[in-house]
Design a protein around this motif. Structure first.
Motif, PDB file in Angstrom:
ATOM      1  N   LEU B 161       7.783  -7.177 -14.168  1.00 60.53           N
ATOM      2  CA  LEU B 161       7.771  -6.556 -12.729  1.00 60.53           C
ATOM      3  C   LEU B 161       9.097  -6.059 -11.769  1.00 60.53           C
ATOM      4  O   LEU B 161       8.723  -5.260 -10.617  1.00 60.53           O
ATOM      5  CB  LEU B 161       8.464  -8.164 -12.597  1.00 60.53           C
ATOM      6  N   TRP B 162       9.774  -5.307 -12.525  1.00 59.57           N
ATOM      7  CA  TRP B 162      10.381  -4.645 -11.442  1.00 59.57           C
ATOM      8  C   TRP B 162      10.507  -3.206 -11.846  1.00 59.57           C
ATOM      9  O   TRP B 162      10.589  -2.822 -10.085  1.00 59.57           O
ATOM     10  CB  TRP B 162      12.667  -4.041 -12.492  1.00 59.57           C
ATOM     11  N   LEU B 163       9.263  -2.657 -12.187  1.00 59.18           N
ATOM     12  CA  LEU B 163       9.228  -1.279 -12.026  1.00 59.18           C
ATOM     13  C   LEU B 163       7.433  -1.609 -10.960  1.00 59.18           C
ATOM     14  O   LEU B 163       7.574  -1.201  -9.912  1.00 59.18           O
ATOM     15  CB  LEU B 163       7.786  -1.360 -13.486  1.00 59.18           C
ATOM     16  N   PHE B 164       7.448  -3.319 -10.939  1.00 57.90           N
ATOM     17  CA  PHE B 164       5.858  -3.425  -9.958  1.00 57.90           C
ATOM     18  C   PHE B 164       6.521  -3.422  -9.088  1.00 57.90           C
ATOM     19  O   PHE B 164       6.506  -2.098  -7.487  1.00 57.90           O
ATOM     20  CB  PHE B 164       5.373  -4.644  -9.972  1.00 57.90           C
ATOM     21  N   GLN B 165       8.272  -4.225  -8.858  1.00 54.35           N
ATOM     22  CA  GLN B 165       8.817  -3.373  -7.281  1.00 54.35           C
ATOM     23  C   GLN B 165       9.420  -1.513  -7.192  1.00 54.35           C
ATOM     24  O   GLN B 165       8.940  -1.576  -6.039  1.00 54.35           O
ATOM     25  CB  GLN B 165      10.066  -4.359  -7.265  1.00 54.35           C
ATOM     26  N   MET B 166       9.249  -1.672  -7.565  1.00 58.15           N
ATOM     27  CA  MET B 166      10.292   0.077  -7.638  1.00 58.15           C
ATOM     28  C   MET B 166       8.121   0.671  -6.994  1.00 58.15           C
ATOM     29  O   MET B 166       8.511   1.307  -6.249  1.00 58.15           O
ATOM     30  CB  MET B 166      10.269   0.698  -8.909  1.00 58.15           C
ATOM     31  N   GLY B 167       7.135   0.089  -7.630  1.00 56.24           N
ATOM     32  CA  GLY B 167       6.487   0.762  -7.490  1.00 56.24           C
ATOM     33  C   GLY B 167       5.816   0.300  -5.933  1.00 56.24           C
ATOM     34  O   GLY B 167       5.940   1.574  -5.030  1.00 56.24           O
ATOM     35  N   VAL B 168       6.389  -0.780  -5.140  1.00 57.12           N
ATOM     36  CA  VAL B 168       5.524  -1.304  -3.596  1.00 57.12           C
ATOM     37  C   VAL B 168       6.738  -0.034  -2.988  1.00 57.12           C
ATOM     38  O   VAL B 168       7.063   0.185  -2.211  1.00 57.12           O
ATOM     39  CB  VAL B 168       5.903  -2.843  -3.498  1.00 57.12           C
ATOM     40  N   ILE B 169       8.242  -0.538  -3.804  1.00 57.32           N
ATOM     41  CA  ILE B 169       9.508   0.422  -2.377  1.00 57.32           C
ATOM     42  C   ILE B 169       8.802   1.581  -2.718  1.00 57.32           C
ATOM     43  O   ILE B 169       8.994   2.398  -0.904  1.00 57.32           O
ATOM     44  CB  ILE B 169      10.057   0.528  -3.230  1.00 57.32           C
ATOM     45  N   TYR B 170       8.290   2.382  -3.484  1.00 62.24           N
ATOM     46  CA  TYR B 170       7.742   4.084  -3.253  1.00 62.24           C
ATOM     47  C   TYR B 170       6.166   4.040  -1.973  1.00 62.24           C
ATOM     48  O   TYR B 170       6.977   5.071  -1.849  1.00 62.24           O
ATOM     49  CB  TYR B 170       7.568   4.746  -5.314  1.00 62.24           C
ATOM     50  N   PHE B 171       5.549   3.033  -2.769  1.00 64.05           N
ATOM     51  CA  PHE B 171       4.617   3.241  -1.915  1.00 64.05           C
ATOM     52  C   PHE B 171       5.224   2.737  -0.181  1.00 64.05           C
ATOM     53  O   PHE B 171       4.966   3.889   0.347  1.00 64.05           O
ATOM     54  CB  PHE B 171       3.915   2.032  -1.729  1.00 64.05           C
ATOM     55  N   TRP B 172       5.968   2.216   0.594  1.00 65.41           N
ATOM     56  CA  TRP B 172       7.003   1.430   1.062  1.00 65.41           C
ATOM     57  C   TRP B 172       7.136   2.552   1.993  1.00 65.41           C
ATOM     58  O   TRP B 172       7.469   3.069   2.601  1.00 65.41           O
ATOM     59  CB  TRP B 172       7.650   0.125   1.196  1.00 65.41           C
ATOM     60  N   VAL B 173       8.195   3.310   1.159  1.00 66.69           N
ATOM     61  CA  VAL B 173       8.736   4.703   2.042  1.00 66.69           C
ATOM     62  C   VAL B 173       7.894   5.317   2.075  1.00 66.69           C
ATOM     63  O   VAL B 173       8.716   6.808   3.028  1.00 66.69           O
ATOM     64  CB  VAL B 173       9.940   5.659   0.810  1.00 66.69           C
ATOM     65  N   THR B 174       6.697   6.042   1.480  1.00 70.95           N
ATOM     66  CA  THR B 174       5.856   6.839   2.174  1.00 70.95           C
ATOM     67  C   THR B 174       5.591   6.385   3.336  1.00 70.95           C
ATOM     68  O   THR B 174       3.959   6.852   3.655  1.00 70.95           O
ATOM     69  CB  THR B 174       4.879   7.297   0.877  1.00 70.95           C
ATOM     70  N   ASP B 175       5.020   4.820   3.390  1.00 71.37           N
ATOM     71  CA  ASP B 175       4.133   4.317   4.372  1.00 71.37           C
ATOM     72  C   ASP B 175       4.162   5.125   5.616  1.00 71.37           C
ATOM     73  O   ASP B 175       5.186   4.483   6.094  1.00 71.37           O
ATOM     74  CB  ASP B 175       4.558   3.205   4.239  1.00 71.37           C
ATOM     75  N   ASP B 176       3.450   5.387   6.381  1.00 68.26           N
ATOM     76  CA  ASP B 176       3.990   5.420   8.000  1.00 68.26           C
ATOM     77  C   ASP B 176       3.165   4.527   9.016  1.00 68.26           C
ATOM     78  O   ASP B 176       2.937   5.354  10.303  1.00 68.26           O
ATOM     79  CB  ASP B 176       3.528   7.530   7.985  1.00 68.26           C
ATOM     80  N   SER B 177       2.428   3.801   8.041  1.00 72.18           N
ATOM     81  CA  SER B 177       1.499   2.896   9.050  1.00 72.18           C
ATOM     82  C   SER B 177       2.885   1.762   9.967  1.00 72.18           C
ATOM     83  O   SER B 177       3.880   2.047   9.831  1.00 72.18           O
ATOM     84  CB  SER B 177       1.130   2.177   8.386  1.00 72.18           C
ATOM     85  N   PRO B 178       2.459   1.705  11.580  1.00 77.92           N
ATOM     86  CA  PRO B 178       3.653   0.954  12.225  1.00 77.92           C
ATOM     87  C   PRO B 178       4.349   0.185  11.865  1.00 77.92           C
ATOM     88  O   PRO B 178       3.216  -1.208  10.941  1.00 77.92           O
ATOM     89  CB  PRO B 178       2.970   0.532  13.693  1.00 77.92           C
ATOM     90  N   GLN B 180       5.175   0.200   8.804  1.00 72.93           N
ATOM     91  CA  GLN B 180       4.854  -0.591   7.472  1.00 72.93           C
ATOM     92  C   GLN B 180       4.161  -1.461   6.889  1.00 72.93           C
ATOM     93  O   GLN B 180       3.842  -2.422   5.873  1.00 72.93           O
ATOM     94  CB  GLN B 180       6.262  -0.165   6.467  1.00 72.93           C
ATOM     95  N   ALA B 181       3.604  -1.438   8.128  1.00 69.84           N
ATOM     96  CA  ALA B 181       2.694  -2.979   7.861  1.00 69.84           C
ATOM     97  C   ALA B 181       1.738  -2.555   6.474  1.00 69.84           C
ATOM     98  O   ALA B 181       0.995  -4.447   6.140  1.00 69.84           O
ATOM     99  CB  ALA B 181       1.252  -3.220   8.709  1.00 69.84           C
ATOM    100  N   ARG B 182       0.828  -1.764   5.725  1.00 68.75           N
ATOM    101  CA  ARG B 182       0.017  -1.676   4.984  1.00 68.75           C
ATOM    102  C   ARG B 182       1.123  -2.222   3.904  1.00 68.75           C
ATOM    103  O   ARG B 182       0.560  -2.490   2.687  1.00 68.75           O
ATOM    104  CB  ARG B 182      -0.133   0.527   5.085  1.00 68.75           C
ATOM    105  N   SER B 183       2.260  -2.037   3.530  1.00 68.42           N
ATOM    106  CA  SER B 183       3.069  -1.977   2.422  1.00 68.42           C
ATOM    107  C   SER B 183       2.938  -3.854   2.241  1.00 68.42           C
ATOM    108  O   SER B 183       2.686  -4.431   1.515  1.00 68.42           O
ATOM    109  CB  SER B 183       4.223  -1.729   2.716  1.00 68.42           C
ATOM    110  N   TYR B 184       3.030  -3.925   3.456  1.00 67.10           N
ATOM    111  CA  TYR B 184       3.095  -5.182   3.637  1.00 67.10           C
ATOM    112  C   TYR B 184       1.728  -6.180   3.333  1.00 67.10           C
ATOM    113  O   TYR B 184       1.940  -7.304   2.267  1.00 67.10           O
ATOM    114  CB  TYR B 184       3.762  -6.181   4.878  1.00 67.10           C
TER     115      TYR B 184
END
Lengths: 230, 230
Positions: B161-178, B180-184
């Motif tokens: 689950l920690w690794l899953f979290q890192m994956g989400v955060i990794y996506f989030w830091v690169t997410d340029d949607s207004p 970060q809506a896509r990340s959420y």
DNA sequence: GTCTATATCGGGATAGAC
DNA sequence: GTCTATCCCGATATAGAC
């Protein structure tokens, strides 16, 4: 990067790239200085910058050169591979084997993955051509694998497999086991697991699972279908 | 980093860190120079280095400070969350919300992920204490989620689950949607999917799948159980 | 212990002479 | 196309003020 104008210029560019790769291997990316690289290549620092506008550009040049050089090797490896599992495994294995002497260079590449705007990011426009070649291979593996891929999933699977490949490579560059044995073990097992998953995804029972997967894929790929943003 | 000796010293350290964060936000990590940071904080360059031995140390200090500050927020968020899906979602949401104003700083952190030996890597010993806090939360979510976790999988799930979290955060830091809506959106859907997967993993039918997953986990975690190498 | 000021060094990158 | 000189920045070091 490499001006093809005169043979002499091409030779200089190659000389500089070779010197850079050797120093990267010996001291890592940060440990090798442009001054050292230029001196080892027998040119002035300014000359190195004439051919490669930045230190990163050397890594990019290596990456492009590597991609081109690997095409026939992949072709050969896939000729002897039947099925999705073998295809996936052999395709990625060729890359790991090829990159093995230059793991520090690949680390320099991957560390910019967190910033898609960075020229060296595997997601950047600058590396787009290489990504396109990769995707073509994944498409071929999928179409040659012998079993049916669900229509809704089919157009997205190459991107998913490409991401899987990046994950394996990411693990591999950080893998300190002798000869990166753990990475190869992981590749073996994970390729099998992925192949089974793709096969199972076609079952009628799996429709709801596939629906969720498609939704996740749609979010990750984003509104524009042209690139894989992350 | 921050000397707690005198209130004045602590204030200086804080002033420098604040100035750094503001400049990182404005110009990114590479765009902000130590000279600028010191000047903005109203101290000499040497003073900045007195408190933070390197530019990276500023990022690490922020990360540690953030981790401490988030603990009560996580506690509060989890109090209102029932079940694995909600727990996972709320835990990660607290982090994204908290980090939102400082995405460039987090990018600076994540870009060293490819090198576990780098002090700023999320896998490094220097960030080990923070990782331990994180893992404790995942353990709690799992034990509070109300349904049985298979005994063989249980000890490894927090790491996954920690690794899953890192994956989400990794996506989030690169997410340029207004915003970060896509990340959420991704977090919403993926948390649900993970929860369903964990639930399904307990079914007798899933034993073979679990076995494969356990094998993959064993390879990734490596011979030593103390850390999550990659 | 907490700084300032300054000099210095190594390294990426650039400008302009040749 | 290539080299020399230079600039800026991160980092280190030092001497000394308070």
């Amino acid at each position: 990067m490499a001006r093809k104008a005169t043979p002499k210029a091409e030779a200089s560019a190659q000389k500089i790239l070779d010197a850079a790769l050797e120093l990267f291997r010996e001291r890592g990316f940060d440990g090798a200085t442009m001054r050292d690289i230029a001196r080892k290549a027998g040119v002035a620092t300014g000359a190195a910058y004439y051919y490669y506008p930045s230190k990163d550009a050397l890594v990019l040049a290596f990456y492009q050169h590597a991609s081109a050089e690997m095409q026939p090797r992949i072709e050969a490896a896939l000729a002897g591979a039947r099925g999705l599992e073998a295809g996936l495994r052999e395709l990625i294995r060729v890359k790991l084997d090829y990159f093995a002497p230059n793991r520090p260079v690949l680390r320099a590449l991957l560390r910019n993955g967190a910033d898609p705007k960075h020229p060296l990011s595997p997601f950047s426009p600058e590396t787009g051509a290489i990504r396109a070649f990769d995707l073509e291979w994944f498409r071929r593996i999928l179409s040659d694998c012998g079993f049916g891929i669900p229509r809704d999933l089919a157009p997205h699977l190459p991107d998913v497999l490409w991401l899987f490949q990046m994950g394996v490579i990411y693990f591999w560059v950080t893998d300190d086991s002798p000869g990166q044995a753990r990475s190869y073990r992981l590749l073996d097992r994970a390729a099998k697991a992925v192949a089974v998953l793709v096969r199972l995804s076609a079952l009628p029972l799996m429709r709801p699972v596939r629906k969720v997967a498609l939704e996740l894929i749609a979010i990750v790929k984003g509104p524009d279908d042209t690139a894989v943003p992350a």
